[in-house]
Scaffold this motif. Structure first.
Motif, PDB file in Angstrom:
ATOM      1  N   ASP A  30       0.854  -1.198   0.000  1.00 37.21           N
ATOM      2  CA  ASP A  30       0.000   0.000   0.000  1.00 37.21           C
ATOM      3  C   ASP A  30       0.888   1.247   0.000  1.00 37.21           C
ATOM      4  N   ALA A  31       1.248   1.760  -1.185  1.00 40.61           N
ATOM      5  CA  ALA A  31       2.127   2.918  -1.277  1.00 40.61           C
ATOM      6  C   ALA A  31       1.456   4.153  -0.685  1.00 40.61           C
ATOM      7  N   ALA A  32       2.224   5.008  -0.029  1.00 43.90           N
ATOM      8  CA  ALA A  32       1.678   6.181   0.658  1.00 43.90           C
ATOM      9  C   ALA A  32       1.020   7.154  -0.309  1.00 43.90           C
ATOM     10  N   ASP A  33       1.580   7.279  -1.540  1.00 36.85           N
ATOM     11  CA  ASP A  33       1.052   8.273  -2.479  1.00 36.85           C
ATOM     12  C   ASP A  33      -0.186   7.789  -3.225  1.00 36.85           C
ATOM     13  N   ARG A  34      -0.501   6.506  -3.109  1.00 34.17           N
ATOM     14  CA  ARG A  34      -1.725   5.988  -3.746  1.00 34.17           C
ATOM     15  C   ARG A  34      -2.357   4.907  -2.849  1.00 34.17           C
ATOM     16  N   ALA A  35      -2.472   5.250  -1.586  1.00 32.01           N
ATOM     17  CA  ALA A  35      -2.950   4.301  -0.584  1.00 32.01           C
ATOM     18  C   ALA A  35      -4.401   3.923  -0.810  1.00 32.01           C
ATOM     19  N   THR A  36      -4.693   2.633  -0.682  1.00 34.19           N
ATOM     20  CA  THR A  36      -6.069   2.145  -0.743  1.00 34.19           C
ATOM     21  C   THR A  36      -6.494   1.536   0.592  1.00 34.19           C
ATOM     22  N   LEU A  37      -5.535   1.368   1.509  1.00 34.88           N
ATOM     23  CA  LEU A  37      -5.844   0.792   2.822  1.00 34.88           C
ATOM     24  C   LEU A  37      -5.597   1.798   3.946  1.00 34.88           C
ATOM     25  N   VAL A  38      -4.359   2.299   4.033  1.00 26.10           N
ATOM     26  CA  VAL A  38      -4.002   3.232   5.106  1.00 26.10           C
ATOM     27  C   VAL A  38      -3.561   4.556   4.494  1.00 26.10           C
ATOM     28  N   LYS A  39      -4.306   5.618   4.790  1.00 26.75           N
ATOM     29  CA  LYS A  39      -3.951   6.933   4.283  1.00 26.75           C
ATOM     30  C   LYS A  39      -3.213   7.730   5.342  1.00 26.75           C
ATOM     31  N   LEU A  75      -2.616  11.448   6.663  1.00 30.38           N
ATOM     32  CA  LEU A  75      -3.244  12.767   6.632  1.00 30.38           C
ATOM     33  C   LEU A  75      -2.271  13.744   7.277  1.00 30.38           C
ATOM     34  N   PRO A  76      -1.512  14.497   6.466  1.00 28.33           N
ATOM     35  CA  PRO A  76      -0.470  15.377   7.000  1.00 28.33           C
ATOM     36  C   PRO A  76      -1.001  16.304   8.092  1.00 28.33           C
ATOM     37  N   GLY A  77      -0.263  16.360   9.174  1.00 30.27           N
ATOM     38  CA  GLY A  77      -0.636  17.228  10.288  1.00 30.27           C
ATOM     39  C   GLY A  77      -1.731  16.662  11.165  1.00 30.27           C
ATOM     40  N   ARG A  78      -2.304  15.501  10.764  1.00 30.31           N
ATOM     41  CA  ARG A  78      -3.408  14.938  11.546  1.00 30.31           C
ATOM     42  C   ARG A  78      -3.080  13.532  12.041  1.00 30.31           C
ATOM     43  N   GLY A  79      -2.745  12.610  11.126  1.00 25.66           N
ATOM     44  CA  GLY A  79      -2.458  11.253  11.554  1.00 25.66           C
ATOM     45  C   GLY A  79      -2.673  10.265  10.433  1.00 25.66           C
ATOM     46  N   PHE A  80      -3.311   9.124  10.772  1.00 26.45           N
ATOM     47  CA  PHE A  80      -3.493   8.037   9.807  1.00 26.45           C
ATOM     48  C   PHE A  80      -4.925   7.525   9.879  1.00 26.45           C
ATOM     49  N   GLN A  81      -5.365   6.953   8.757  1.00 25.10           N
ATOM     50  CA  GLN A  81      -6.739   6.455   8.680  1.00 25.10           C
ATOM     51  C   GLN A  81      -6.791   5.179   7.858  1.00 25.10           C
ATOM     52  N   PHE A  82      -7.427   4.137   8.420  1.00 30.16           N
ATOM     53  CA  PHE A  82      -7.661   2.904   7.659  1.00 30.16           C
ATOM     54  C   PHE A  82      -8.951   3.125   6.889  1.00 30.16           C
ATOM     55  N   VAL A  83      -8.835   3.239   5.540  1.00 31.92           N
ATOM     56  CA  VAL A  83      -9.965   3.695   4.733  1.00 31.92           C
ATOM     57  C   VAL A  83     -10.723   2.568   4.046  1.00 31.92           C
ATOM     58  N   ALA A  84     -10.152   1.370   3.983  1.00 30.76           N
ATOM     59  CA  ALA A  84     -10.810   0.264   3.297  1.00 30.76           C
ATOM     60  C   ALA A  84     -11.913  -0.318   4.177  1.00 30.76           C
ATOM     61  N   PRO A  85     -12.934  -0.941   3.561  1.00 31.52           N
ATOM     62  CA  PRO A  85     -13.991  -1.581   4.350  1.00 31.52           C
ATOM     63  C   PRO A  85     -13.445  -2.691   5.239  1.00 31.52           C
ATOM     64  N   VAL A  86     -13.986  -2.816   6.425  1.00 33.06           N
ATOM     65  CA  VAL A  86     -13.525  -3.809   7.404  1.00 33.06           C
ATOM     66  C   VAL A  86     -14.731  -4.514   7.992  1.00 33.06           C
ATOM     67  N   ARG A  87     -14.610  -5.826   8.164  1.00 34.21           N
ATOM     68  CA  ARG A  87     -15.660  -6.557   8.875  1.00 34.21           C
ATOM     69  C   ARG A  87     -15.018  -7.487   9.907  1.00 34.21           C
ATOM     70  N   ALA A  88     -15.718  -7.697  11.000  1.00 34.64           N
ATOM     71  CA  ALA A  88     -15.215  -8.551  12.083  1.00 34.64           C
ATOM     72  C   ALA A  88     -15.628  -9.984  11.827  1.00 34.64           C
ATOM     73  N   GLU A  89     -14.736 -10.918  12.247  1.00 34.21           N
ATOM     74  CA  GLU A  89     -15.032 -12.343  12.128  1.00 34.21           C
ATOM     75  C   GLU A  89     -14.591 -13.036  13.406  1.00 34.21           C
ATOM     76  N   SER A  90     -15.080 -14.283  13.584  1.00 33.02           N
ATOM     77  CA  SER A  90     -14.672 -15.062  14.757  1.00 33.02           C
ATOM     78  C   SER A  90     -13.227 -15.488  14.625  1.00 33.02           C
ATOM     79  N   ALA A  91     -12.566 -15.707  15.751  1.00 33.05           N
ATOM     80  CA  ALA A  91     -11.149 -16.077  15.761  1.00 33.05           C
ATOM     81  C   ALA A  91     -10.935 -17.459  15.182  1.00 33.05           C
TER      82      ALA A  91
END
Length: 633
Positions: free
Chosen positions: A89-98, A100-116
């Motif tokens: 996931d390259a920083a300049d074309r992120a599809t999972l983790v973006k 955000l300069p001066g703010r932080g990071f964001q996981f932008v892809a859809p996520v769903r929970a599953e059993s262990a």
């Protein structure tokens, strides 16, 4: 999904990726993706708050609390780069983790929970190690690379333990080899650290269920240092089912140690882990911290075998560092290396007077000084005995110290019963200790127990299959059983592997002499002497066969060489006695044998079985000497 549900979930899926917080694994399409601890923790924070911005300050506060021994901002940048690499996931074309300069990071892809998912060996190992890793403070990190020996040993021991437990009770014994850890720093001064890690892992794993898990000795794995051979090639040569590979990288005040467990049959990687720690030099640490780490490992892994899994480490990293240096020098197997190892072991003991392993190392080093006739028995074997006794006073579970004590009981005290007891105890404590099996086989050969001796040397060979010294002791066993043709065949095998191996030529020469093939014996013993001119035994044996062959002048010349040399350095009297035996001068041979007895010469333990002294057996003085040296009938 509510925030509460997301926070309590243990497994998350996003596209092809699966993030298992319970086991600490990142998987893609069901296959584990290698990811270190800190990048995984960053990912866990982000995925739990998918769609929301997580600030740098929040991440730093959670994962690098105040007092951490590393640069938090730089560590976070490294962790993010590593995480992006694992996700593709390259920083300049992120599809999972973006970012955000001066703010932080964001996981932008859809996520769903599953059993262990159920945990396998690799996942179980990671979870156990995570449970041990502190989340705050720097007391563990202050221990630096020495603490990593405990943690790394825990992972490897766990992996080996689960393999053993999984194997059917009727299955053949599992065999494993720890390959030499690579020194990735490229600095010669760090070789002792990578080699020391190798020996620590071999020793630790060797104590684990020895009847079901065989661990190859260090001498057979050193040839694979920097090897280009494949996993299968190495596995086939060593006859093992599994390999452990590892590396050490040291730069400035940072160190990384990595290790992985590989199944030989298909090169499958079963377990892997990396540890990044500050290398703050050789620091002192409170004994209770090291003790609590060791306790945690044994309690979590093998409660029933905790005593055998705890490495006999020093109370300070300074002492452990000196011990590593001692082992590094000892493994050179040179007179200078043995002497330097003694200096390092004494340094370790000066720092930590209760460091049992350092005393055991000292005992091994002094035995070598005696074996190579570098110093008189009263100095070498006596000091070895004192060091071994002290080691066992501090830690009676050290197989190495019991084996060293057995050797001095045999070769210095002529205490055959005591030696046998100590050899058996060493093997009981660590059935994977090849040297104990090897030395015990010599003991059995000298007591006339031919079958048992050959069985012990077979076990030694199984644990140390590339050791030419063990191969030579196989020839010794055949020789003292008076099976000379088999001794000759064994020596030919040795010399095919290494034509310059002195012991191979020596035993071949001895077997030829025993068969009356004196010309062939002279050729082999001369070659042994030319290969190792500093070894007085080879010259003495050559002188003896000269005498038997009627080459009196040559034999007398060698006696003169020994007597002249004695003015400058130690020459064992037994060497001169051997030449007089060949010359047929019984009076001089026994006179010099008495001098050898007065200094407790180790060679005298051979006289009851050795063909060379058959001509002395009718002599009353010889019979009296034999009663004093043993073994008893």
């Amino acid at each position: 999904m509510t925030d509460k549900q997301r926070q309590s979930a243990q497994v998350f899926r996003s596209g092809a990726f699966e993030i298992d917080l319970g086991t600490g694994e990142l998987r893609k399409d069901g296959q584990r993706v290698a990811l270190q601890e800190q990048p995984f923790q960053v990912l866990a924070l982000l995925v739990k708050r998918a769609g929301k911005v997580v600030t740098r300050e929040e991440i730093l506060r959670e994962l690098w609390p105040a007092g951490s021994a590393v640069d938090p901002d730089r560590s976070l940048d490294i962790a993010m780069n590593t995480l992006r690499g694992a996700l593709g996931d390259a920083a300049d074309r992120a599809t999972l983790v973006k970012t955000l300069p001066g703010r932080g990071f964001q996981f932008v892809a859809p996520v769903r929970a599953e059993s262990a998912r159920p945990m396998g060996i690799e996942a179980l190992g990671r979870k156990r190690l995570q449970a041990l890793a502190p989340r705050g403070g720097n007391s563990f990190l202050r221990w630096g690379p020495i603490a990593m020996v405990f943690v790394l040993g825990a992972g490897l021991a766990l992996a080996a333990y689960v393999l053993v437990k999984r194997a059917p009770t009727t299955a053949a014994r599992i065999k494993l080899a720890v390959l030499p850890f690579n020194n990735l720093s490229g600095k010669a001064e760090d070789e002792h650290l990578s080699d020391g890690m190798t020996e620590e892992m071999i020793t630790r794993l060797g104590r684990l269920q020895g009847q079901r898990l065989g661990v190859i000795a260090a001498t057979s794995v050193w040839p694979f240092k920097h090897t280009l051979e494949s996993v299968q090639q190495i596995g086939n040569r060593l006859g093992v089912d599994y390999l452990v590979e590892g590396s050490v990288f040291h730069e400035s005040n940072q160190i990384r140690i990595s290790a992985k467990l590989i199944q030989v049959s298909d090169a499958t990687q079963l377990w892997t882990e990396s540890y990044d720690r500050p290398y703050t030099g050789i620091l002192s640490i409170e004994s209770e911290v090291a003790g609590s780490v060791a306790d945690s490992l044994t309690l979590r892994l093998l409660p029933a075998e905790r005593a055998r899994l705890v490495a006999p480490n020093a109370k300070s990293p300074e002492a452990h560092e000196a011990y590593f240096n001692g082992r590094y020098q000892w493994n050179k197997r040179t007179p200078d290396g043995f002497l330097k190892s003694i200096d390092y072991y004494n340094e370790a003991i000066a720092i930590d007077p209760n460091y049992a392993a350092a005393y055991a190392g000292l005992a091994d080093a002094y035995i070598m000084l005696g074996f190579y006739s570098i110093s008189p028995p009263s100095q070498s074997f006596e000091k070895s005995k004192q060091a071994a006794v002290r080691a066992l006073e501090l830690d009676d579970s050290l197989a190495e110290a019991h084996a060293s004590l057995a050797d001095t009981r045999l070769n210095y005290d002529y205490d055959w019963e005591g030696a046998g007891k100590e050899f058996r105890r060493a093997i009981e404590l660590n059935p994977n200790y090849a040297t104990a099996h090897e030395w015990y086989s010599v003991y059995l050969a000298l007591t006339g127990k031919e079958k048992e001796g050959l069985e012990e040397i077979r076990r030694a060979h199984e644990l140390d299959p590339l050791s030419l010294t063990i191969d030579a002791d196989s020839a010794l066993n055949y020789f003292y059983a008076r099976r000379f043709d088999e001794a000759i065949a064994q020596c030919h095998k040795i010399l095919e592997l290494d034509p310059n191996f002195g012991l191979g030529h020596m035993w071949l020469g001895r077997a030829y002499q025993a068969k009356g093939m004196n010309s062939e014996a002279i050729a082999e013993l001369r070659q042994a002497h030319e290969l190792q001119p500093a070894n007085p035994l080879y010259l003495a044996l050559l002188g003896s066969v000269y005498g038997v062959s009627g080459k009196t002048a040559e034999a007398q010349k060698i006696i003169g060489q020994f007597k002249d040399a004695a003015a400058n350095h130690y020459v064992p009297p037994v060497m001169i006695s051997l030449v007089y035996v060949g010359l047929g001068d019984k009076v001089q041979a026994l006179d010099w044998a008495e001098k050898a007895y007065a200094e407790h010469a180790p060679m005298l333990t051979r006289v009851k079985r050795d063909t060379m002294v058959d001509g002395l057996r009718p002599e009353k003085r010889f019979q009296d000497l034999l009663r004093r040296v043993g073994p008893a009938d």
